[in-house]
Design an enzyme around this catalytic site. Structure first.
Site, PDB file in Angstrom:
ATOM      1  CB  ILE A  56      44.171  28.333  39.585  1.00 28.34           C
ATOM      2  CG1 ILE A  56      44.208  28.306  41.113  1.00 28.34           C
ATOM      3  CG2 ILE A  56      44.630  26.998  39.006  1.00 28.34           C
ATOM      4  CD1 ILE A  56      43.268  27.273  41.727  1.00 28.34           C
ATOM      5  CB  ALA A  57      48.857  27.492  36.978  1.00 34.99           C
ATOM      6  N   GLY A  85      48.210  24.348  28.319  1.00 39.18           N
ATOM      7  CA  GLY A  85      48.798  24.017  27.020  1.00 39.18           C
ATOM      8  C   GLY A  85      48.193  24.857  25.906  1.00 39.18           C
ATOM      9  CG  LEU A  86      44.673  23.702  24.021  1.00 34.97           C
ATOM     10  CD1 LEU A  86      43.221  23.380  23.696  1.00 34.97           C
ATOM     11  CD2 LEU A  86      45.561  23.424  22.816  1.00 34.97           C
ATOM     12  CB  SER A 116      43.716  15.066  20.072  1.00 33.32           C
ATOM     13  OG  SER A 116      42.849  13.993  20.417  1.00 33.32           O
ATOM     14  CB  SER A 117      44.004  21.035  20.289  1.00 28.24           C
ATOM     15  OG  SER A 117      44.519  22.062  19.466  1.00 28.24           O
ATOM     16  CB  VAL A 177      40.196  19.338  36.099  1.00 26.69           C
ATOM     17  CG1 VAL A 177      40.821  17.964  35.985  1.00 26.69           C
ATOM     18  CG2 VAL A 177      40.483  19.970  37.466  1.00 26.69           C
ATOM     19  CE1 TYR A 229      38.141  17.773  30.752  1.00 27.58           C
ATOM     20  CE2 TYR A 229      37.818  15.984  29.183  1.00 27.58           C
ATOM     21  CZ  TYR A 229      38.198  17.282  29.452  1.00 27.58           C
ATOM     22  OH  TYR A 229      38.627  18.093  28.424  1.00 27.58           O
ATOM     23  CB  SER A 284      36.011  17.490  26.032  1.00 28.92           C
ATOM     24  OG  SER A 284      36.710  16.287  25.834  1.00 28.92           O
TER      25      SER A 284
HETATM   26  P1  NAI Z   1      45.495  22.360  30.494  1.00 26.04           P
HETATM   27  O1  NAI Z   1      45.223  21.430  31.626  1.00 26.04           O
HETATM   28  O2  NAI Z   1      46.882  22.479  29.987  1.00 26.04           O
HETATM   29  O3  NAI Z   1      44.984  23.829  30.894  1.00 26.04           O
HETATM   30  C1  NAI Z   1      43.898  24.062  31.747  1.00 26.04           C
HETATM   31  C2  NAI Z   1      44.243  25.230  32.649  1.00 26.04           C
HETATM   32  O4  NAI Z   1      43.146  25.441  33.555  1.00 26.04           O
HETATM   33  C3  NAI Z   1      45.501  25.001  33.490  1.00 26.04           C
HETATM   34  O5  NAI Z   1      46.454  26.011  33.258  1.00 26.04           O
HETATM   35  C4  NAI Z   1      44.997  25.008  34.920  1.00 26.04           C
HETATM   36  O6  NAI Z   1      45.891  25.616  35.840  1.00 26.04           O
HETATM   37  C5  NAI Z   1      43.704  25.812  34.803  1.00 26.04           C
HETATM   38  N1  NAI Z   1      42.802  25.498  35.919  1.00 26.04           N
HETATM   39  C6  NAI Z   1      42.545  24.285  36.476  1.00 26.04           C
HETATM   40  N2  NAI Z   1      41.746  24.426  37.550  1.00 26.04           N
HETATM   41  C7  NAI Z   1      41.491  25.750  37.681  1.00 26.04           C
HETATM   42  C8  NAI Z   1      40.745  26.520  38.610  1.00 26.04           C
HETATM   43  N3  NAI Z   1      40.076  25.952  39.644  1.00 26.04           N
HETATM   44  N4  NAI Z   1      40.702  27.857  38.444  1.00 26.04           N
HETATM   45  C9  NAI Z   1      41.375  28.450  37.432  1.00 26.04           C
HETATM   46  N5  NAI Z   1      42.102  27.781  36.519  1.00 26.04           N
HETATM   47  C10 NAI Z   1      42.156  26.437  36.646  1.00 26.04           C
HETATM   48  O7  NAI Z   1      44.487  21.947  29.318  1.00 26.04           O
HETATM   49  P2  NAI Z   1      44.541  22.322  27.766  1.00 26.04           P
HETATM   50  O8  NAI Z   1      44.998  21.156  27.007  1.00 26.04           O
HETATM   51  O9  NAI Z   1      45.200  23.616  27.560  1.00 26.04           O
HETATM   52  O10 NAI Z   1      42.972  22.474  27.466  1.00 26.04           O
HETATM   53  C11 NAI Z   1      42.302  23.715  27.561  1.00 26.04           C
HETATM   54  C12 NAI Z   1      40.802  23.443  27.613  1.00 26.04           C
HETATM   55  O11 NAI Z   1      40.397  22.721  26.470  1.00 26.04           O
HETATM   56  C13 NAI Z   1      40.371  22.625  28.819  1.00 26.04           C
HETATM   57  O12 NAI Z   1      39.102  23.090  29.263  1.00 26.04           O
HETATM   58  C14 NAI Z   1      40.253  21.233  28.267  1.00 26.04           C
HETATM   59  O13 NAI Z   1      39.329  20.453  29.012  1.00 26.04           O
HETATM   60  C15 NAI Z   1      39.769  21.508  26.857  1.00 26.04           C
HETATM   61  N6  NAI Z   1      40.133  20.440  25.928  1.00 26.04           N
HETATM   62  C16 NAI Z   1      41.430  20.317  25.485  1.00 26.04           C
HETATM   63  C17 NAI Z   1      41.763  19.313  24.617  1.00 26.04           C
HETATM   64  C18 NAI Z   1      43.132  19.212  24.022  1.00 26.04           C
HETATM   65  O14 NAI Z   1      43.312  18.429  23.114  1.00 26.04           O
HETATM   66  N7  NAI Z   1      44.117  19.961  24.473  1.00 26.04           N
HETATM   67  C19 NAI Z   1      40.770  18.297  24.188  1.00 26.04           C
HETATM   68  C20 NAI Z   1      39.453  18.526  24.705  1.00 26.04           C
HETATM   69  C21 NAI Z   1      39.162  19.576  25.531  1.00 26.04           C
END
Ligand code: NAI
Length: 266
Positions: A35-36, A14-15, A166-167, A75, A137, A112
């Site tokens: 990985i996706a 997402g981000l 929360s982004s 994750v 997590y 986070s």
């Molecule tokens: P998301 O779940 O949409 O993106 C995470 C990406 O990491 C996914 O595309 C996934 O395929 C990839 N991934 C997962 N396992 C993997 C692996 N073994 N090897 C390579 N890639 C892998 O999450 P989002 O919302 O984009 O968040 C991005 C980062 O920010 C994450 O680390 C999340 O924990 C952190 N975060 C996000 C928040 C939010 O509000 N969106 C809040 C707090 C933290």
């Protein structure tokens, strides 16, 4: 503010999708990894490198030739420990080991709010408050912050750990009125995190200029981050939702519902 090659992990997320567009001005080449599956690279300013963060050799190859890393991959929700272990715990270790080996001097780590999720919403904390992770997590992000501190103390690799609230495009519920971080403010915070000199290991809360907040960012004032947006413009919309029961974790804890997940199976 421009570097040669910037690595963005989690680029299919997402981000990651948002930052793929918004971080372009800051590097000659943006190396996108996940990985996706990723949308194909467009033009000379992008390259895509598929990689599983739990694969040490693959992460070493991924990091080689990069000047800085924005580490979003992993994750991003509460899951069984074994999944978190592979993607987040091994993943963050591999990223820093590769940074050391290949001379990368700056990491921006997507931490986070779930590293401090068990504080009550009535409590106000700064970056130095003891961590209170609210699940596997949150524990993995807490570990990531420790890895960041260690690699600074031992090897001089600098990190800004952004405890993202929360982004999302808009705050989706009442809790997010406090934790919301707009994409514009996220981008600005990452830019400051990449280019501010001498950040050592800085912990900053990733939130917009919201009206009622729980977090104090004075310990990260040297970043010069000034949030431009506020969740307030969404208040009327969010308050059309039914009220949250006072016994609901979403009304009690900073980490909201994450504090009440699991156990998973056995
Ligand atoms: P998301 O779940 O949409 O993106 C995470 C990406 O990491 C996914 O595309 C996934 O395929 C990839 N991934 C997962 N396992 C993997 C692996 N073994 N090897 C390579 N890639 C892998 O999450 P989002 O919302 O984009 O968040 C991005 C980062 O920010 C994450 O680390 C999340 O924990 C952190 N975060 C996000 C928040 C939010 O509000 N969106 C809040 C707090 C933290």
């Amino acid at each position: 503010n421009k570097m040669n090659r910037l690595l963005l992990t989690g680029a299919a997320g997402g981000l990651g999708k948002v930052l793929r567009e918004r971080l372009k001005p800051y590097a000659n080449v943006l190396r996108l990894s996940d990985i996706a599956s990723l949308a194909p690279a467009t033009g000379a300013n992008e390259e895509t490198v598929p990689c599983d963060l739990s694969d040490k050799a693959a992460v070493h190859a991924l990091v080689e030739g990069c000047d800085a890393i924005v580490h979003l991959g992993g994750v991003s929700v509460e899951r069984p420990f074994e999944e978190i272990l592979e993607a987040n715990i091994k993943g963050v270790f591999h990223i820093y080991e590769a940074a050391r080996r290949h001379g990368v001097k700056r990491v921006v780590f997507a931490s986070s709010n779930h590293v401090i999720g068990f504080y009550k919403q009535s409590e106000h904390i700064d970056a130095h408050a003891a961590r209170r992770p609210d699940g596997y997590y949150g524990l993995s992000k807490s570990f990531g912050e420790d890895v960041a501190q260690f690699y600074f103390d031992r090897w001089g690799i600098e990190t800004v750990s952004i405890r993202i609230g929360s982004s999302f495009p808009e705050p989706a519920n009442r809790r997010m009125m406090s934790t919301w971080l707009s994409y514009r403010d996220l981008t600005s915070l990452i830019e400051k995190s990449l280019f501010t000199p001498d950040v050592k290991h800085t912990v900053v809360y990733g939130m917009s200029n919201n009206r009622e907040v729980w977090w104090d960012n004075s310990a990260a004032a040297h970043l010069g981050f000034v949030a431009q947006d506020s969740s307030e413009v969404f208040r009327d919309k969010v308050e059309q939702q039914p009220p949250v029961a006072p016994t609901d974790p979403n009304a009690i804890y900073q980490g909201g519902a994450f504090t009440a997940q699991g156990p998973f199976g056995d």
